[in-house]
Scaffold this active site. Structure first.
Site: not given
Lengths: 251, 243, 658
Positions: C54-55, C57, C278, C296, C349, C420, C454, C460
């Site tokens: 993923g981002l 890794g 979320h 989103s 959230r 989420h 978060r 990200l």
């Protein structure tokens, strides 16, 4: 509105890469039209498990139409009949009570079958590894706003970059060509200032890898564009041709 | 050699030879159209294009283009068939926006090739070939040599027979299909296309294909309808008007 | 002072995060200036295993390989590009202040810390904000087509929990574009041969030799073979464990198994109870449902959230007698704007989710289940025109229409909260190293930066910060004294033992041959988790959940049915192995939620709320990260605490009202 339908499925079963496959027929009753195509397959697999049979292997992951993992050839179309849709976003309300649905794996030399409906799309990774990148190391990069990019160019690059690498273009193409996939990446970088330095080398390396891996020749039928879940235009293929030819003539 | 090894190189060859053939067809069709309007003018053109060095150079170039186009077509199709894999899809459906012609270029090409043989036998072998043989000193029939430059005569001879007119119409329809895909596809393979121009290039190609075929098809149609200076029952055309 | 009070109440041992000295802004610079490095010649002699693409890794694997290390990179999908980071829609935060609206590294740090309800580690969050700007530069250089303004400069949008526009985006596909950027960097290294890529491999254990992580056991998902891999260090970026709830916005293969394996090998599991719900997801609509789809958070920029003001209207809507568009303005309750005037629809959230749940529980919910609220674009369409709304959210609206078969341009969307993201995860110190030496954990899999909640567009940021700019530094501090250690043979008894145990576990699962499908057990677990360890938790419910999870564990190990063979591609077996671990995670979550007698961020204990129904934090007793140490199968885990001492920021009651 939600209702339930009864369907018949003809599904390709193949125990392994070297084994001969064949179609099996399954009847499935009371499928909610609100369920997605993959959820319908979940229901079928749950039923097979209850009958102590081996469930059908199929690839899927995000189920939001973005990871590009799912790919089934449904009634003669990759990802089914709906335009701009991945299999996971295809819903059963698109089918009628009593329909027979034929489900096949992607069929192409570049994507050998692993099991049932699962194919090996590693060839796409290899094409990217051959040159589908901008060679920058981590760190030491100038500010993000150092080079302005015209909005329309960034938008067109984004159109190309939205490719999810599902392989529907290859599956749809009568020639098993991967040109749309390669073109999307080459085009994205050709449109951005960051991609200019390696522009020629990239086009050559990616096309040569694509050819080496046994994908067919593009004959501009446009089937790839018609079936692409992200509606990537074949005008990117024209750009790839341009990039490649000008690179070769410069040599 | 990248023109053979790479898929885009191979496509370049296809598109260049294809584009050459399209230009030839355009020229040929305009020339033919003259036959309907004024048979004598047509004969004059034929005489001009006999077995002269420039006509021969053009003809050999054209022949080479044809041969390469055809050989590459088989070569590419074979590779493409191999790329498709051993198992075929059980169900295939038509995709939106994908023309029938684009999926059947090889079949269309084969049909065209078959008729081309007939066409060469009917016209080329009686015209340029005869002149060529004659010049080379081969023994040839005097009547045949005299008729070799009289294109309008041969046009009149064959297209007065409805069976040939109909066969040619079938052939030209196949050629039209081949061109509707071929013309824009050639531009696409050369990279001369973008998103804005994609629909335009397609329309332009259709227009070119249609013009070529309309010009061509005028002859067999006139033949069937017995219309115009060449085919009307009271046609005054004679290959040797001064005799 | 906080520290003393907390320790005096419960006598849990304290663990140290090894935070560098100096003022907040100097810590990371100081660390980098004084850390140990590995010279280029020695890097070639060191192998690093990176699990996950993923981002976190992919960016770590690529960056480490660029530095010269030999990297072995594993993913469970058929390609690194499928990792679930790809599904992130909205954007990525950075403190660039391109909009000149008053943003700064400090403000991003402060917003993130506050958004996390003061349960994150100050130094880590500051470092995150500090490197955020480099991430944007890096991605732009990789050819990520971020949205731009007409002048050609980068565009920003605003996101929940912030009063500045600092979110960079690429349409509604930011995660995809950033992941493809990292994937291309990774692919470049694979092409060069400096990364060896293993796709369709699932890590099943960490191998620890003499107290240090030295390899992994992984199953080849195509052949079913269990294989051994050795290295000098192991980095795990395996994502979150939200699928413990069965229904979540996670991808189907997201799992917590790597985390559980690390936990069982000695890594502490921190704050497992902190899971993010979320607010804007498409509501649950049927029993066959396999996952929930996120819409989103950026939609809250222009959409207004409401329910009917009168109960009878809500009831009529539920029965299909009334349409939402029939309701007059004065009959609508825009509850977020009403309760939180300063932030309105853009509250964080957790706050938005809870407010929606509160309205639905009170009987004002809509949809046929009554578990949904409206997200309405009528005003925006009036104000901006349909074209502008289409340009901003077209792909999201289209996705909604495909799933729900309703046109959101005409009738308001229906949304409801769903699981989420998991803020909790494997405990790591400042260097991102777990309590096992040489075992690092990055991205969502670790617990570090988001505290109890978060903020949008921060996942990200954290994934890429860890992978590009933090781990490649900190791992060298560990590897510097490993340069003399030769490569490990996978024939060592530790490897043999680990493989044997995995093979036996697989054999055991295959041999149960019970009556229940894996999914049916997973679904049962998910329901327990959602009902008792979900948005509203209480002591009684959590104790009940712990009982139920025990029963589910028993049911699994005595009655699951896995068809097929283990030495073959076998999706049911893969799922079974993951569900066995989800049961462990579920138990840990309930246990942790029971311990934390306060409400903070995503963790809401119904016993601890203000009179207005807001979360009531207890900084005196719970200003710590709860870290759980595994003590063996069937044994109770031990609690360790990392005290969250705030030197630079004063904790406050979060206030999004004014």
């Amino acid at each position: 509105m939600e209702k339930n339908i009864n369907i018949t499925l003809k599904i390709w079963r193949q125990a392994g890469p070297k084994v001969k496959g064949k179609f099996e027929t399954y009847k499935l009753d009371n499928i909610s039209t609100d369920s997605s195509f993959l959820e319908m397959l979940d229901v079928l697999n749950e039923k097979l498990v209850r009958e102590r049979k081996e469930p059908i292997a199929f690839d899927h992951d995000c189920r939001e139409g973005i990871c590009g993992m799912c790919g089934l050839y449904i009634n003669g179309h990759p990802h089914g009949l709906d335009g701009e849709t991945t299999t996971c976003q295809l819903h059963m309300r698109r089918f009628k009570d009593g329909d027979t649905i034929t489900v096949e794996p992607w069929r192409s030399t570049g994507f050998p079958v692993i099991k049932d409906l699962v194919v090996n799309r590693g060839a796409f990774d290899k094409i990217i590894q051959a040159g589908g990148y901008v060679s920058v190391n981590t760190g030491g990069i100038p500010d993000g706003n150092a080079i302005p990019v015209p909005k329309h160019q960034a938008e067109e690059a984004m159109d190309a970059a939205s490719c999810i690498g599902c392989g529907a273009c290859v599956a749809a193409c009568k020639n098993g060509s991967a040109m749309l996939f390669v073109a999307a990446k080459v085009s994205q970088f050709a449109l951005l200032p960051q991609g200019q330095v390696e522009r020629a080398a990239r086009a050559k390396a990616m096309v040569s890898k694509m050819d080496e891996l046994g994908f067919g020749n593009c004959t501009n039928t446009g089937a790839c564009e018609a079936e692409c879940p992200k509606a990537i235009s074949i005008s990117h293929i024209a750009r790839l041709n341009r990039e490649y030819l000008s690179a070769k003539f410069k040599d | 050699m990248w023109l053979i090894d790479s898929s885009i190189g191979r496509k370049l060859i296809m598109s260049i030879t294809g584009a050459m053939l399209v230009l030839f067809l355009l020229f040929h069709s305009i020339m033919n159209f003259v036959a309907i309007i004024n048979p004598y003018a047509y004969d004059a053109i034929c005489a001009f294009l006999g077995a002269n060095w420039y006509a021969l150079v053009a003809t050999s170039g054209l022949a080479a283009g044809f041969v390469i186009h055809i050989l590459y077509a088989f070569f590419l199709s074979l590779q493409n068939m191999r790329a498709r894999g051993n198992d075929r899809y059980a169900v295939t459906s038509k995709q939106k926006g994908v023309s029938w012609a684009s999926q059947n270029m090889l079949i269309l090409g084969a049909v065209i090739l078959g008729f081309l043989a007939l066409h060469l036998f009917q016209f080329w072998s009686k015209m340029q070939l005869v002149e060529l043989m004659h010049k080379a000193g081969a023994h040839s029939d005097e009547e045949a040599v005299r008729l070799a430059a009289k294109g309008a005569h041969w046009v009149q001879y064959y297209f007065s027979q409805p069976v040939y007119s109909i066969l040619y119409i079938v052939w030209l329809v196949a050629l039209w299909y081949h061109l509707t895909h071929g013309v824009w596809s050639s531009l696409q393979s050369l990279g001369l296309n973008n998103k804005k121009w994609l629909p335009r290039v397609k329309s332009i190609s259709n227009v070119i294909a249609t013009i070529i075929i309309l010009l061509f098809i005028a002859i067999p149609v006139c033949g069937l309808l017995e219309a115009g200076p060449l085919f009307s029952p009271n046609s005054t055309y004679h290959p040797f008007p001064n005799l | 002072m906080t520290k003393k009070q907390a320790t005096s109440q419960t006598e849990a041992p304290i663990i140290d995060a090894k935070i560098p000295e100096g003022s907040l802004a100097e810590k990371w610079t100081n660390y980098k200036a004084h850390q140990k490095l590995v010279n280029p010649a020695n890097k070639r002699r060191l192998d690093i295993i990176v699990v996950g693409t993923g981002l976190a890794g992919a960016s770590a694997a690529a960056s480490l390989a660029e530095l010269g290390f030999n990297v072995l990179n594993f993913c469970i999908q058929d390609s690194p590009r499928r990792a679930h980071s790809i599904a992130a829609q909205g954007g990525i935060n950075a403190a660039k202040n391109y909009q000149n609206d008053g943003d700064s590294v400090y403000r991003l740090f402060y917003d993130t810390l506050k958004g996390g309800d003061y349960r994150a580690r100050e130094a880590n969050v500051y470092r995150l904000a500090e490197v955020s700007n480099s991430i944007i530069d890096q991605c732009v250089a990789q050819g990520v087509p971020f949205a731009r303004e007409y002048g050609g400069l980068l565009d920003n949008r605003s996101f929940g929990g912030a009063q500045v526009s600092r979110t960079f985006y690429a349409r509604g596909q930011t995660g995809q574009q950033l992941l493809l950027g990292a994937y291309s960097a990774l692919s470049r290294q694979v092409g060069k041969g400096s990364v060896k890529l293993y796709t369709r491999y699932e890590m099943l254990d960490v191998v620890v030799i003499d107290g240090r992580a030295r390899g992994i056991i992984a199953r080849n998902l195509v052949t079913g073979k269990v294989e051994r891999f050795s290295a000098h260090a192991v980095v795990v970026g395996s994502g979150g464990y939200g699928n413990a709830f069965f229904l979540s916005t996670n991808a189907m293969s997201c799992n917590g198994s790597a985390a559980i394996q690390m936990y069982k090998k000695g890594a502490f599991f921190a704050n497992p109870a902190f899971a993010q719900i979320h607010p804007t997801c498409i509501p649950v609509h049927g029993e066959f449902q396999s996952k929930l789809t996120l819409m989103s958070e950026s939609l809250r920029n222009d959409g207004r959230i409401w329910v009917p003001k009168k109960k009878e209207d809500a009831e009529a809507i539920r029965q299909g007698k009334l349409k939402p568009t029939d309701l007059k303005e004065e009959d609508r309750d825009y509850f977020l704007e009403r309760r939180y005037p300063a932030f309105g629809n853009l509250v964080p959230r957790d706050v938005a989710s809870r407010a929606a749940k509160e309205r639905c529980d009170a009987g004002y919910g809509v949809g046929n289940t009554g578990l949904a609220v409206y997200l309405d674009f009528e005003d925006s369409i009036k104000r901006l025109g349909e074209d502008v709304v289409r340009a901003r959210y077209g792909n999201l609206f289209q996705m909604y229409e495909k799933i729900v078969d309703d046109n959101p341009y005409k009738t308001p969307m229906m949304i409801y909260p769903a699981i989420h993201y998991t803020m909790g995860g494997i405990w790591v110190d400042y260097e991102l190293m777990t309590t096992v030496k040489g075992l690092f954990c990055i991205g969502e899999a670790n617990f570090s930066d988001h505290g109890a909640n978060r903020l949008g567009a921060s996942a990200l940021m954290q994934g890429l910060a860890d992978g590009y700019f933090i781990l490649p530094y900190t791992i060298q501090n560990y590897l510097a004294d490993q340069i003399r250690v030769p490569r490990f043979s996978t024939d060592l008894p530790e490897f043999e033992e680990a493989e044997k145990q995995i093979s036996e576990k697989i054999k055991r699962i295959m041999s149960i041959q019970g009556k229940r499908s894996v999914d049916s057990i997973h679904r049962e677990l998910g329901l327990v988790m959602w009902d008792f360890v979900g948005m509203g938790r209480n002591k009684e419910g959590l104790e009940h959940a712990l009982e139920r999870i025990k029963e589910i564990r028993k049911e699994f190990w005595s009655n699951v049915y896995v068809p097929g063979k283990s030495e073959d591609m076998n999706n049911e077996l893969e799922k079974a192995l993951r569900v066995a671990d989800f049961i462990e995670i579920g138990e840990l979550m309930a246990r942790d939620a029971l311990l934390r007698e306060e409400s903070c961020g995503g963790h809401f204990r119904e016993e601890y709320q203000t009179e207005e129904g807001e979360a009531l934090r207890n900084d005196d007793d719970f200003a710590f990260a709860s870290c759980w140490k595994f003590n063996g199968e069937g044994e109770e885990p031990t609690l360790f605490k990392e005290m969250l001492e705030y030197e630079f920021v004063k904790r406050q009651q979060r206030n999004y009202k004014a």
